[in-house]
Design an enzyme around this catalytic site. Sequence first.
Site, PDB file in Angstrom:
ATOM      1  N   SER A 281       1.481  30.139 136.108  1.00 19.09           N
ATOM      2  CA  SER A 281       2.321  30.152 134.913  1.00 19.09           C
ATOM      3  C   SER A 281       1.483  29.880 133.673  1.00 19.09           C
ATOM      4  O   SER A 281       0.507  29.111 133.726  1.00 19.09           O
ATOM      5  CB  SER A 281       3.385  29.058 135.051  1.00 19.09           C
ATOM      6  OG  SER A 281       4.015  28.822 133.815  1.00 19.09           O
TER       7      SER A 281
ATOM      8  N   LYS B 198       0.711  23.873 139.255  1.00 20.57           N
ATOM      9  CA  LYS B 198       0.276  25.273 139.152  1.00 20.57           C
ATOM     10  C   LYS B 198      -1.242  25.345 138.991  1.00 20.57           C
ATOM     11  O   LYS B 198      -1.912  26.143 139.652  1.00 20.57           O
ATOM     12  CB  LYS B 198       0.997  25.974 137.996  1.00 20.57           C
ATOM     13  CG  LYS B 198       2.460  26.266 138.289  1.00 20.57           C
ATOM     14  CD  LYS B 198       2.588  27.242 139.456  1.00 20.57           C
ATOM     15  CE  LYS B 198       3.998  27.408 139.960  1.00 20.57           C
ATOM     16  NZ  LYS B 198       4.098  28.227 141.177  1.00 20.57           N
TER      17      LYS B 198
ATOM     18  N   PRO C 103      11.638  18.055 123.383  1.00 24.05           N
ATOM     19  CA  PRO C 103      10.384  17.366 123.724  1.00 24.05           C
ATOM     20  C   PRO C 103       9.567  18.201 124.708  1.00 24.05           C
ATOM     21  O   PRO C 103      10.116  18.770 125.651  1.00 24.05           O
ATOM     22  CB  PRO C 103      10.851  16.066 124.384  1.00 24.05           C
ATOM     23  CG  PRO C 103      12.258  15.874 123.926  1.00 24.05           C
ATOM     24  CD  PRO C 103      12.827  17.239 123.670  1.00 24.05           C
TER      25      PRO C 103
ATOM     26  N   TYR D 236       4.806  19.648 136.867  1.00 25.52           N
ATOM     27  CA  TYR D 236       4.997  21.034 137.312  1.00 25.52           C
ATOM     28  C   TYR D 236       3.779  21.882 136.944  1.00 25.52           C
ATOM     29  O   TYR D 236       3.203  22.589 137.793  1.00 25.52           O
ATOM     30  CB  TYR D 236       6.280  21.623 136.695  1.00 25.52           C
ATOM     31  CG  TYR D 236       6.320  23.127 136.752  1.00 25.52           C
ATOM     32  CD1 TYR D 236       6.504  23.793 137.962  1.00 25.52           C
ATOM     33  CD2 TYR D 236       6.143  23.897 135.598  1.00 25.52           C
ATOM     34  CE1 TYR D 236       6.502  25.183 138.015  1.00 25.52           C
ATOM     35  CE2 TYR D 236       6.153  25.272 135.636  1.00 25.52           C
ATOM     36  CZ  TYR D 236       6.328  25.925 136.845  1.00 25.52           C
ATOM     37  OH  TYR D 236       6.316  27.291 136.886  1.00 25.52           O
TER      38      TYR D 236
HETATM   39  C1  UD1 Z   1       9.821  26.818 130.180  1.00 33.96           C
HETATM   40  C2  UD1 Z   1       9.001  25.712 130.750  1.00 33.96           C
HETATM   41  C3  UD1 Z   1       7.791  26.297 131.426  1.00 33.96           C
HETATM   42  C4  UD1 Z   1       8.231  27.267 132.509  1.00 33.96           C
HETATM   43  C5  UD1 Z   1       9.119  28.335 131.901  1.00 33.96           C
HETATM   44  C6  UD1 Z   1       9.710  29.182 132.996  1.00 33.96           C
HETATM   45  C7  UD1 Z   1       9.389  23.719 129.375  1.00 33.96           C
HETATM   46  C8  UD1 Z   1       8.822  22.804 128.338  1.00 33.96           C
HETATM   47  N1  UD1 Z   1       8.620  24.787 129.694  1.00 33.96           N
HETATM   48  O1  UD1 Z   1       9.026  27.517 129.208  1.00 33.96           O
HETATM   49  O2  UD1 Z   1       7.019  25.280 132.004  1.00 33.96           O
HETATM   50  O3  UD1 Z   1       7.109  27.886 133.093  1.00 33.96           O
HETATM   51  O4  UD1 Z   1      10.197  27.716 131.187  1.00 33.96           O
HETATM   52  O5  UD1 Z   1      10.396  30.256 132.467  1.00 33.96           O
HETATM   53  O6  UD1 Z   1      10.443  23.504 129.913  1.00 33.96           O
HETATM   54  N2  UD1 Z   1      15.241  27.363 123.592  1.00 33.96           N
HETATM   55  C9  UD1 Z   1      16.259  27.085 122.689  1.00 33.96           C
HETATM   56  N3  UD1 Z   1      17.486  26.757 123.173  1.00 33.96           N
HETATM   57  C10 UD1 Z   1      17.766  26.685 124.521  1.00 33.96           C
HETATM   58  C11 UD1 Z   1      16.726  26.978 125.444  1.00 33.96           C
HETATM   59  C12 UD1 Z   1      15.470  27.307 124.944  1.00 33.96           C
HETATM   60  O7  UD1 Z   1      16.054  27.128 121.471  1.00 33.96           O
HETATM   61  O8  UD1 Z   1      18.903  26.372 124.893  1.00 33.96           O
HETATM   62  C13 UD1 Z   1      13.916  27.723 123.069  1.00 33.96           C
HETATM   63  C14 UD1 Z   1      12.832  26.773 123.515  1.00 33.96           C
HETATM   64  O9  UD1 Z   1      12.750  25.689 122.639  1.00 33.96           O
HETATM   65  C15 UD1 Z   1      11.605  27.684 123.483  1.00 33.96           C
HETATM   66  C16 UD1 Z   1      12.165  29.064 123.822  1.00 33.96           C
HETATM   67  O10 UD1 Z   1      13.572  28.983 123.583  1.00 33.96           O
HETATM   68  O11 UD1 Z   1      11.072  27.724 122.191  1.00 33.96           O
HETATM   69  C17 UD1 Z   1      11.926  29.467 125.265  1.00 33.96           C
HETATM   70  O12 UD1 Z   1      12.376  28.395 126.084  1.00 33.96           O
HETATM   71  P1  UD1 Z   1      12.426  28.507 127.692  1.00 33.96           P
HETATM   72  O13 UD1 Z   1      13.116  29.753 128.082  1.00 33.96           O
HETATM   73  O14 UD1 Z   1      12.960  27.232 128.215  1.00 33.96           O
HETATM   74  O15 UD1 Z   1      10.893  28.710 128.101  1.00 33.96           O
HETATM   75  P2  UD1 Z   1       9.613  27.803 127.774  1.00 33.96           P
HETATM   76  O16 UD1 Z   1       9.962  26.534 127.132  1.00 33.96           O
HETATM   77  O17 UD1 Z   1       8.621  28.671 127.098  1.00 33.96           O
END
Ligand code: UD1
Length: 336
Positions: free
Chosen positions: A124, A152, A291, A148
């Site tokens: 990842s 990886k 966070p 996690y």
């Molecule tokens: C997350 C994980 C990462 C994992 C990946 C799998 C964290 C910190 N990272 O990545 O380790 O490999 O998922 O797909 O959890 N967002 C919103 N609102 C929401 C959900 C997400 O604004 O309700 C934003 C997040 O802040 C981020 C973006 O959308 O900026 C993508 O988020 P997400 O899909 O959770 O992926 P990652 O954080 O990149």
Amino acid sequence: MATLVTGGAGYIGSHTVAALHDAGRDVVILDDFSNAARRAVDAIRSLTRPDLPLVEGDGGDPATLEAVFGGHRIESVVHFAARKSVAESVADPLGYYRSNLGSVVALAAAAIDRGVPRLVFSSSATVYGSASALPVTEDSPTVPENPYGETKLMGERILADAAAASEMSVILLRYFNPVGAHPSGLIGEDPSGEPANLVPRIMQVATGRSDRLEVFGADYSSVDGTAVRDYVHVMDLAEGHVAALDAGIAPARSRTYNLGTGSGTTVLQVLAAAAEVIGSPIPYEMAERRPGDVEASWADCTRAREELGWQARRDLTQMLADHWNFVRRHPDGYRH
Ligand code: UD1
């Protein structure tokens, strides 16, 4: 001769099974259904072949591995099966190290014992942590920020060391942010419990399960202040595994590849594209930064293009349309 796909009933695993089948490969699925639905296998079989072999169990368990390698002629392994929740890994680090690394060690040992020449590992972009320079290349520093991510990176190192001391070659694939579903709408992402990822959360709002999306952070230094990610279609990722199995990597070598599109999209841009595809606005509100989130992450995929002949072909609209198509057909996931 077949390709063993551990975690083959899961999200990326199931799409990879479909892509391998389309590429003419025989597949054996190994899954313990701890975080995947049995019905996913029915759906995969309807897309591939009704008798697609399934072994139920954990890749860290010697008896299960004996059943797999003793019962099937395995010529390559694609290893997905792992726990993947960042939050859970912070709460239960030892559980994550035991499970994710125990299965890597046991599976690699079994594969090497049987003379399997190639193993592909599901890694990842999380291994990069808050990357200092963008785009992220395979040589960017790796600084995982949670257990996690550590599992990886450690999994990669274990496999690279194992390859070096054997005749097996290992390909480590670092995925950016997978989105989308098979074009049939028969397989897709079915998060268990409350989804945490952006697109599954958007889908919850679109289906009325949530009234609004929280956008985590409006004060990042992007065009609209929201965080940037490299969203990549799960079918493109799946095809990346086919390319990795075919790649000309010498025995005893390992090689790492980023799989992304090479371009970044903000949260608000994803929301706008989703509203367009779904045909109605997605209500949202700005919220605090989440966070542990990084500000921006997107991939340099030059190496995969040059060495694997692989490139993502599907755009964000296609990802969201296919994701939505699966969700519409399966509002309760595979339970429906
Ligand atoms: C997350 C994980 C990462 C994992 C990946 C799998 C964290 C910190 N990272 O990545 O380790 O490999 O998922 O797909 O959890 N967002 C919103 N609102 C929401 C959900 C997400 O604004 O309700 C934003 C997040 O802040 C981020 C973006 O959308 O900026 C993508 O988020 P997400 O899909 O959770 O992926 P990652 O954080 O990149």
